[in-house]
Motif scaffolding. Structure first.
Motif, PDB file in Angstrom:
ATOM      1  N   ASP A   1       2.364  12.051 -52.334  1.00 49.07           N
ATOM      2  CA  ASP A   1       2.533  11.985 -50.992  1.00 49.07           C
ATOM      3  C   ASP A   1       1.573  12.905 -50.230  1.00 49.07           C
ATOM      4  N   HIS A   2       0.950  13.700 -50.839  1.00 46.50           N
ATOM      5  CA  HIS A   2      -0.159  14.651 -50.033  1.00 46.50           C
ATOM      6  C   HIS A   2      -1.554  14.448 -50.392  1.00 46.50           C
TER       7      HIS A   2
ATOM      8  N   MET B   1       0.481  14.754 -46.177  1.00 48.54           N
ATOM      9  CA  MET B   1       0.140  13.566 -45.551  1.00 48.54           C
ATOM     10  C   MET B   1      -0.893  13.187 -46.264  1.00 48.54           C
ATOM     11  N   LYS B   2      -1.147  11.881 -46.792  1.00 50.97           N
ATOM     12  CA  LYS B   2      -2.340  11.153 -47.536  1.00 50.97           C
ATOM     13  C   LYS B   2      -3.554  11.024 -46.323  1.00 50.97           C
ATOM     14  N   THR B   3      -4.635  11.586 -46.957  1.00 55.82           N
ATOM     15  CA  THR B   3      -5.567  11.565 -46.130  1.00 55.82           C
ATOM     16  C   THR B   3      -6.773  11.257 -47.343  1.00 55.82           C
ATOM     17  N   GLY B   4      -8.105  10.918 -46.585  1.00 55.04           N
ATOM     18  CA  GLY B   4      -9.353  10.606 -47.425  1.00 55.04           C
ATOM     19  C   GLY B   4      -9.431   9.236 -47.839  1.00 55.04           C
ATOM     20  N   SER B   5     -10.528   8.702 -48.128  1.00 57.77           N
ATOM     21  CA  SER B   5     -10.899   7.325 -48.555  1.00 57.77           C
ATOM     22  C   SER B   5     -10.758   7.234 -49.987  1.00 57.77           C
ATOM     23  N   PRO B   6      -9.894   6.258 -50.321  1.00 56.73           N
ATOM     24  CA  PRO B   6     -10.235   5.974 -52.000  1.00 56.73           C
ATOM     25  C   PRO B   6     -11.627   5.620 -52.381  1.00 56.73           C
TER      26      PRO B   6
END
Length: 208
Positions: free
Chosen positions: A164-165, A1-6
């Motif tokens: 994706d992760h 799962m994608k997490t974190g702020s660009p």
């Protein structure tokens, strides 16, 4: 799962690249002198590569190959033009250091799929093209899981897994693994190649 702020990723990339460029300035200067002495000009290899969403940017590396040509004036194969100094630089990824400038400019990230060639864009399957949903990186999930020893489909699968992760913590893990791989280099090239064989389309078929 994608997490974190660009924004967090971009800020981290910018400040780390800036700090590394300052800290490594003496090494970069030394490498530039060695390349100029052994290979002549230009010191940097610059080439258009596809970045985020396939947009072209100028990608930088230290030169590792000579300009040797055959009797017809055609460049010799990469393996024949790769110099001993170039081999040493590639072994420890020193030729990649100028890409810190690309990171500073926002063309690249510290971590992401490696930027390949513009000519590969029309050869990707729809799924493979998703590697351009993120900025390309100096290092990536494929690089710490086999580097150039992987075949193309394996490499793309690692790239897509990262897409994706991706997360800030995964980036930190990849950076730590990269340092370890640099200290114990392996997978620098495929057998009989200077780096990797040319990509000619999906080896396992399909546009999924």
């Amino acid at each position: 799962m994608k997490t974190g702020s660009p924004m967090l990723k971009r800020s981290f990339d910018f400040f780390v690249a800036l700090i590394l460029l300052i800290a490594l300035a003496p090494l970069l200067a030394l490498l530039a002198v060695v390349v100029r002495w052994k290979l002549g000009r230009p010191v940097l290899f610059a080439q258009l590569r596809p970045g985020l969403r396939g947009a072209a940017f100028h990608f930088y590396k230290f030169r590792t190959m000579s300009g040797a040509r055959d009797a017809a004036g055609e460049l010799l194969p990469d393996a024949a033009r790769l110099t001993p100094v170039g081999q040493l630089m590639r072994k420890f990824s020193l030729d990649e250091l100028p890409q810190l400038l690309n990171v500073l400019k926002g063309d690249m990230s510290l971590v992401g799929p490696r930027p390949l060639l513009m000519e590969y864009l029309p050869l990707y399957s729809e799924r493979q093209a998703r590697r351009h949903e993120v900025r390309p990186g100096i290092t990536g999930w494929a690089q710490v899981n086999g580097r150039n020893a992987l075949d193309w489909d394996e490499r793309f699968e690692y790239d897509l897994w990262y897409v994706d992760h991706r997360s800030f913590w995964l980036d930190l893990r990849i950076i730590a693994l990269t340092v370890w791989r640099v200290l114990r280099p392996q997978g620098i090239s495929q057998p009989g190649q200077a780096t990797m064989s040319k990509f000619t389309g999906s080896q396992r078929g399909g546009k999924n």
